[in-house]
Design a protein around this motif. Structure first.
Motif, PDB file in Angstrom:
ATOM      1  N   LEU A  81      -1.543  -8.241  37.187  1.00  0.00           N
ATOM      2  CA  LEU A  81      -1.490  -7.452  36.027  1.00  0.00           C
ATOM      3  C   LEU A  81      -2.401  -6.510  36.063  1.00  0.00           C
ATOM      4  N   GLU A  82      -2.036  -5.097  35.476  1.00  0.00           N
ATOM      5  CA  GLU A  82      -3.119  -4.055  35.541  1.00  0.00           C
ATOM      6  C   GLU A  82      -3.013  -3.569  34.169  1.00  0.00           C
ATOM      7  N   VAL A  83      -4.297  -3.323  33.788  1.00  0.00           N
ATOM      8  CA  VAL A  83      -4.450  -2.504  32.513  1.00  0.00           C
ATOM      9  C   VAL A  83      -5.378  -1.502  32.474  1.00  0.00           C
ATOM     10  N   TYR A  84      -4.911  -0.364  31.830  1.00  0.00           N
ATOM     11  CA  TYR A  84      -5.956   0.795  31.988  1.00  0.00           C
ATOM     12  C   TYR A  84      -6.634   1.046  30.599  1.00  0.00           C
ATOM     13  N   PRO A  85      -7.598   1.730  30.551  1.00  0.00           N
ATOM     14  CA  PRO A  85      -8.281   2.051  29.231  1.00  0.00           C
ATOM     15  C   PRO A  85      -7.462   2.897  28.431  1.00  0.00           C
ATOM     16  N   GLY A  86      -7.499   2.455  27.337  1.00  0.00           N
ATOM     17  CA  GLY A  86      -6.883   3.276  26.232  1.00  0.00           C
ATOM     18  C   GLY A  86      -5.353   2.983  26.333  1.00  0.00           C
ATOM     19  N   GLN A  87      -5.053   1.773  26.931  1.00  0.00           N
ATOM     20  CA  GLN A  87      -3.764   1.538  26.957  1.00  0.00           C
ATOM     21  C   GLN A  87      -3.142   0.247  26.531  1.00  0.00           C
ATOM     22  N   VAL A  88      -1.990   0.078  25.762  1.00  0.00           N
ATOM     23  CA  VAL A  88      -1.723  -1.196  25.108  1.00  0.00           C
ATOM     24  C   VAL A  88      -0.553  -1.739  26.168  1.00  0.00           C
ATOM     25  N   HIS A  89      -0.750  -2.773  26.740  1.00  0.00           N
ATOM     26  CA  HIS A  89      -0.008  -3.548  27.451  1.00  0.00           C
ATOM     27  C   HIS A  89       0.637  -4.636  26.769  1.00  0.00           C
ATOM     28  N   ILE A  90       1.859  -4.671  26.763  1.00  0.00           N
ATOM     29  CA  ILE A  90       2.546  -5.739  26.345  1.00  0.00           C
ATOM     30  C   ILE A  90       3.040  -6.917  27.454  1.00  0.00           C
ATOM     31  N   ILE A 114       4.290  -0.050  19.665  1.00  0.00           N
ATOM     32  CA  ILE A 114       3.109   0.050  19.879  1.00  0.00           C
ATOM     33  C   ILE A 114       2.783   0.078  21.500  1.00  0.00           C
ATOM     34  N   GLY A 115       3.758  -0.374  22.115  1.00  0.00           N
ATOM     35  CA  GLY A 115       3.344  -0.573  23.653  1.00  0.00           C
ATOM     36  C   GLY A 115       3.410   0.734  24.658  1.00  0.00           C
ATOM     37  N   ASP A 143     -18.945  -4.937  21.835  1.00  0.00           N
ATOM     38  CA  ASP A 143     -18.515  -3.598  22.557  1.00  0.00           C
ATOM     39  C   ASP A 143     -17.441  -4.285  23.891  1.00  0.00           C
ATOM     40  N   ALA A 144     -16.600  -5.007  23.295  1.00  0.00           N
ATOM     41  CA  ALA A 144     -15.446  -5.281  24.238  1.00  0.00           C
ATOM     42  C   ALA A 144     -14.561  -4.084  24.873  1.00  0.00           C
ATOM     43  N   LYS A 145     -14.353  -4.172  26.069  1.00  0.00           N
ATOM     44  CA  LYS A 145     -13.571  -3.072  26.587  1.00  0.00           C
ATOM     45  C   LYS A 145     -11.997  -3.285  26.480  1.00  0.00           C
ATOM     46  N   LEU A 146     -11.913  -4.838  26.741  1.00  0.00           N
ATOM     47  CA  LEU A 146     -10.585  -5.420  26.733  1.00  0.00           C
ATOM     48  C   LEU A 146     -10.356  -6.294  25.503  1.00  0.00           C
ATOM     49  N   ILE A 147      -9.431  -5.927  24.825  1.00  0.00           N
ATOM     50  CA  ILE A 147      -9.059  -6.902  23.554  1.00  0.00           C
ATOM     51  C   ILE A 147      -7.929  -7.648  23.804  1.00  0.00           C
ATOM     52  N   ALA A 153      -6.463   3.519  16.815  1.00  0.00           N
ATOM     53  CA  ALA A 153      -7.718   3.984  16.925  1.00  0.00           C
ATOM     54  C   ALA A 153      -8.645   3.178  17.938  1.00  0.00           C
ATOM     55  N   LEU A 154      -8.307   1.775  18.444  1.00  0.00           N
ATOM     56  CA  LEU A 154      -8.969   1.390  19.609  1.00  0.00           C
ATOM     57  C   LEU A 154      -8.419   2.171  20.763  1.00  0.00           C
ATOM     58  N   GLN A 155      -7.302   2.531  20.776  1.00  0.00           N
ATOM     59  CA  GLN A 155      -7.121   3.096  22.061  1.00  0.00           C
ATOM     60  C   GLN A 155      -7.751   4.595  22.269  1.00  0.00           C
ATOM     61  N   GLN A 156      -7.846   5.068  21.168  1.00  0.00           N
ATOM     62  CA  GLN A 156      -8.543   6.513  21.348  1.00  0.00           C
ATOM     63  C   GLN A 156      -9.905   6.411  21.873  1.00  0.00           C
ATOM     64  N   GLN A 157     -10.613   5.225  21.454  1.00  0.00           N
ATOM     65  CA  GLN A 157     -12.068   4.818  22.005  1.00  0.00           C
ATOM     66  C   GLN A 157     -11.839   4.085  23.450  1.00  0.00           C
ATOM     67  N   ASP A 158     -10.738   4.312  24.077  1.00  0.00           N
ATOM     68  CA  ASP A 158     -10.643   3.876  25.568  1.00  0.00           C
ATOM     69  C   ASP A 158     -10.580   2.200  25.537  1.00  0.00           C
ATOM     70  N   VAL A 159     -10.273   1.625  24.630  1.00  0.00           N
ATOM     71  CA  VAL A 159     -10.437   0.171  24.666  1.00  0.00           C
ATOM     72  C   VAL A 159      -8.925  -0.136  25.246  1.00  0.00           C
ATOM     73  N   GLY A 160      -8.931  -0.992  26.144  1.00  0.00           N
ATOM     74  CA  GLY A 160      -7.484  -1.488  26.590  1.00  0.00           C
ATOM     75  C   GLY A 160      -7.003  -2.907  25.825  1.00  0.00           C
ATOM     76  N   ILE A 161      -6.025  -2.937  25.576  1.00  0.00           N
ATOM     77  CA  ILE A 161      -5.238  -4.033  24.758  1.00  0.00           C
ATOM     78  C   ILE A 161      -4.080  -4.822  25.732  1.00  0.00           C
ATOM     79  N   ILE A 162      -4.408  -6.164  25.569  1.00  0.00           N
ATOM     80  CA  ILE A 162      -3.200  -6.739  25.871  1.00  0.00           C
ATOM     81  C   ILE A 162      -2.807  -7.641  24.775  1.00  0.00           C
ATOM     82  N   TYR A 163      -1.464  -7.127  24.757  1.00  0.00           N
ATOM     83  CA  TYR A 163      -0.466  -7.438  23.392  1.00  0.00           C
ATOM     84  C   TYR A 163       0.329  -8.487  23.592  1.00  0.00           C
TER      85      TYR A 163
END
Lengths: 506, 342
Positions: free
Chosen positions: A26-35, A207-208, A159-163, A186-196
């Motif tokens: 699994l790879e997640v990039y900053p500002g990315q929503v990974h489903i 969203i993905g 200051d989580a980088k990945l949620i 908004a979180l994506q804009q701030q370069d937070v990575g999301i696993i959804y």
């Protein structure tokens, strides 16, 4: 593209002989929503538990922010910038919002909490999320959507980088879901990575960015969201093609079997009149919190309410009580499977027969053989996967638990089934089986009321539809009289009537 | 198989076994320990008979408490109720004996009936206040603990009730002596009450609709209500059963003391609750068994007796009992965690 935020490589995890994960990447990039998609038991949760330090991986490497990462405990993962927001929130209900946001890492000087500091910091976080939650409000006073924002704020406070979000929209209305998506953007804009993680396919496209599908502990596919269709995702998830999630049916409606007139809850928040025919599946749509569950509970006699008329198969049942309604052939499937629907510590057989002591006893004395026979035949009828009828409920999967709850209604010979969110929190495969079962039951002549927050399901299953908005139930619509937009207009209170001509239906 | 998995396997087998025969096994261990330290005194048949007789009071009340605890309730008032029922039963005996001089059986029977009714009534009050007033059982029965103790003391004027009909003390104290070879086995009369009561309760709990509903209410009250179980009725009945058994225990206790003692049995509720918990009952409700509770009562009594026999100080005795209670629940929790993992 930049360096990946997270890289999980060749992760293996086994529990005893069961392989929960085999070689997952699994790879997640900053500002990315990974489903992350997959049926229950496909390994989504295990993968996330390995990441957040609940279970150690048997094999495999994790890189986070370019460095090898290993958390021995969820708290350690959080401190290092990986936050998980569970479906069931972990909030202290009696504490105010700011105390929850900073729980465990309070802003303090010499052991004394600096409340003003905390409040300001909390307010600042909500500003980043572009939402207004009062930092001083008690969490117990907040709605589900706002509680979720508190969870997100807590993640941001360290200051989580990945949620990681597990089924974040399961309890949200469509409007609240849209609001959550704005927060995620908004979180994506701030370069937070999301696993959804979600069961709701139609959210994915909205969203993905990327989607990974797991099946039986293996990664089936990992592609940009734009490359897949919902049908393809389902196919990958279940490993076979589900042609018709919703079974085709053509019910010729029978006589009226269930009538409620002028139901009124004591404080007047719920008002409803309802009519169900034999062979009819009646949907009740509405936003979460609109009062649908309250309506069902009131007319089943679980909560007090006044009614002008409550008729089952032509028999008046007033005032209602669960016992009386069940005798008359009405059964209620609770929306809260774990808390109300089933006694988790008791066996399948005990749960199935709890409402029908007279069928398994004589003069108050139980017959275990009869109980077992009855349970076995119900297990067979609804297709429950269990080792035996003596197995405890808490050892079953969500889908199988729901089938036990449904089987109980059948065991009581219910002619009218009131189903409150019958497919909540269960995987696609089990959903399909429940749809099939419910349709078959309607075909047998039962009348069915199905409360759901999932519109595609209502449109796929129902013959007619009611919409509830702020405790008021609309008139009854034939399914071809109304479309999704119409339902939303009614549910949000924009329109009072929402008929469309069949040709316009979307 | 490597070392660790072998160990894990052994542990999980032990836990499985403890779930099946846990309390019995613990009782066996207790007997073994004290028996090996002081076999002559501890295993003397007279001592064994005495302990069984002493156990009967707690075991009988624990049988009723088992119903209460399975239904996810608690009854802290039983200690006071044991005293009150004993006082009312003995007062009745004295009064009736005065009215009917020369009779023995009628005064005793009247006293027993009054004692049982006292228990049933107090149980009814507990159950009614808890269900109708929607109050936590802990609070209601804590209040009743004080109220009943006060009632007992007030009714008896703080003094023991004595000059009871001759023969009453036989119920709790007398033993059959059965010669076996060159020794004699002592069987207390109280077993004649305890054993049938235990069988009746076990049957009620396991083989009747009511029993199933007690488990269901304790396991998940919401589910029970959804399934049309009359939760209020079940709960009130459960406290009435708890009250009747406490009343019976009170009569037996008065018989053993040959007097109605308003200040007796202080803190006995804790021994009774401990017996149920050591016997596998869960304070969260939904779990417990009659056999377990009776064995739990035996464990606690034999521990106390064993400590006395081998000369452990009464202070240390209490420490040991406390540790046993915690250990029993700890093992039970381990077992459950293991079970839910599998």
């Amino acid at each position: 593209m930049a360096e990946p935020l997270l890289r999980m490589n060749n992760i293996h995890k086994a529990f005893g002989a069961t392989k929960a994960l085999s070689g997952v990447n699994l790879e997640v990039y900053p500002g990315q929503v990974h489903i992350l998609a997959g049926e229950n038991g496909a390994g989504k949760s295990t993968l996330m538990k390995v990441l957040t330090g609940v279970h150690p991986a048997d094999e495999g490497k994790i890189l986070f922010l370019g460095r090898p990462f290993y958390a021995s405990h969820p708290k350690e993962a959080l401190q290092n910038g990986i936050a998980m927001i569970y479906q069931e929130f972990n909030l202290a209900l009696h504490l105010p919002v700011h105390a929850n946001v900073f729980l465990g890492h309070e802003k303090s000087g010499h052991g004394v909490i600096q409340f003003q500091h905390q409040r300001d910091a909390t307010r600042e976080i909500f500003r980043r999320l572009d939402s207004d939650v009062d930092p001083n409000a008690l969490v117990s006073r907040l709605g589900v959507a706002q509680r979720q924002l508190v969870e997100i704020a807590r993640a941001l406070s360290v200051d989580a980088k990945l949620i990681i979000m597990d089924e974040p929209t399961a309890a949200l209305s469509d409007k609240e879901t849209q609001k959550l998506f704005e927060v995620i953007r908004a979180l994506q804009q701030q370069d937070v990575g999301i696993i959804y993680i979600s069961h709701y396919l139609e959210e994915f496209g909205e969203i993905g960015d990327m989607i990974s599908v797991l099946r039986d502990g293996e990664l089936v596919s990992c592609v940009p969201m734009s490359d897949v269709t919902p049908d393809l995702i389902i196919q990958q998830m279940v490993g076979r093609k589900i042609e018709d999630l919703y079974p085709k049916h053509e019910h010729v409606l029978g006589d009226v079997v269930f009538t409620v007139e002028d139901l009124k809850s004591p404080n007047g928040t719920v008002q409803a009149s309802l009519e169900v025919c034999s062979k009819e599946i009646v949907g009740v749509a509405g936003l979460v919190g609109a009062g649908r569950t309250e309506m069902l509970r009131a007319l089943f006699g679980l909560d007090p309410a006044e009614m002008k008329l409550l008729q089952v198969l032509g028999v008046m049942v007033l005032p209602p009580s669960p016992r009386r309604l069940m005798r008359c052939g009405v059964g209620l499937l609770s929306e809260d499977r774990a808390g109300e629907g089933l006694a988790q510590g008791l066996s399948i057989a005990a749960n199935m027969t709890l409402s029908i002591p007279e069928k398994i006893s004589r003069f108050g004395f139980l017959s275990f053989s009869r109980q077992r026979e009855l349970a076995d035949s119900l297990i067979k009828k609804v297709g429950i996967k269990a080792s035996s009828s003596a197995q405890r409920i808490n050892q079953l999967s969500g889908g199988n638990q729901q089938k036990v709850a449904l089987a109980r209604l059948l065991g009581a010979d219910a002619k009218v089934l009131l189903l409150d969110e019958p497919t909540r929190g269960i995987d696609v495969g089990s959903k399909a089986e429940i749809y099939k079962l419910v349709t078959a039951l309607a075909g047998e002549g039962k009348g069915i009321v199905m409360v759901s927050s999932y519109l595609p399901e209502l449109f796929g299953m129902c013959d007619s539809l009611y919409v509830m908005a702020r405790g008021r139930l609309s008139r009854k619509y034939r399914i071809d009289e109304i479309d999704a937009d119409g339902v939303m207009a009614l549910a949000t209170g924009i329109a009072a009537d929402a008929s469309v001509t069949p040709s316009v239906r979307g | 198989m490597d070392q660790k998995s072998w160990w894990d396997h052994a542990v999980s087998r032990m836990l499985w076994l403890s779930g099946k025969v846990g309390p019995l096994f613990a009782l066996f261990v207790v007997l073994l320990i004290f028996g090996s330290i002081s076999p002559d005194k501890f295993f003397s048949t007279l001592n064994l008979g005495n302990v069984v007789g002493q156990t009967a009071v707690i075991a009988i009340a624990a049988i009723g408490m088992t119903f209460v605890i399975i239904s996810a309730g608690i009854d802290l008032s039983v200690g006071s109720l044991v005293a009150l029922a004993g006082v009312y039963a003995t007062m009745t005996m004295v009064k009736v004996a005065e009215m009917m001089p020369g009779h023995i059986l009628i005064p005793i029977a009247a006293g027993i009936v009054v004692g049982l009714l006292t228990g049933a009534l107090c149980g009814l009050i507990n159950g009614a206040v808890i269900t109708m007033g929607r109050l936590p059982p802990f609070i209601v029965t804590l209040g009743m603990l004080e109220i009943l103790r006060g009632t007992a003391l007030q009714s008896a004027d703080g003094l023991p009730i004595t000059r009871l009909p001759r023969g009453f003390s036989q119920i709790g104290n007398a033993m059959w002596t059965i010669p076996v070879g060159n020794t004699v086995i002592y069987l207390p009369y109280a077993l004649l009450i305890l054993i049938p009561l235990a069988i009746l309760a076990w049957f009620l709990l396991k083989y009747t609709v009511f029993g199933m509903q007690v488990y269901a209410v304790g396991s998940n009250e919401q589910t029970a209500r959804l399934c049309g179980v009359n939760v209020t009725k079940v709960k009130i009945l459960v406290y009435i059963i708890g009250g009747i058994t406490a009343g019976l225990a009170g009569i037996l206790h008065a018989s053993r003391l040959n007097s109605g003692q308003p200040s007796e049995a202080v803190g006995m509720e804790l021994d009774i609750i401990a017996a149920v918990v050591v016997g596998g009952g869960s304070l969260m409700g939904g779990e417990g068994s009659i056999l377990g509770s009776v064995v739990g009562a035996l464990i606690i009594r034999f521990l106390r007796n064993g400590c006395v026999v081998v000369g452990v100080s009464p202070f240390v005795q209490r420490i040991i009992i406390g540790l046993i209670i915690i250990a029993a629940v700890f093992i039970d929790q381990l077992r459950r965690r293991k079970l839910s993992e599998e």
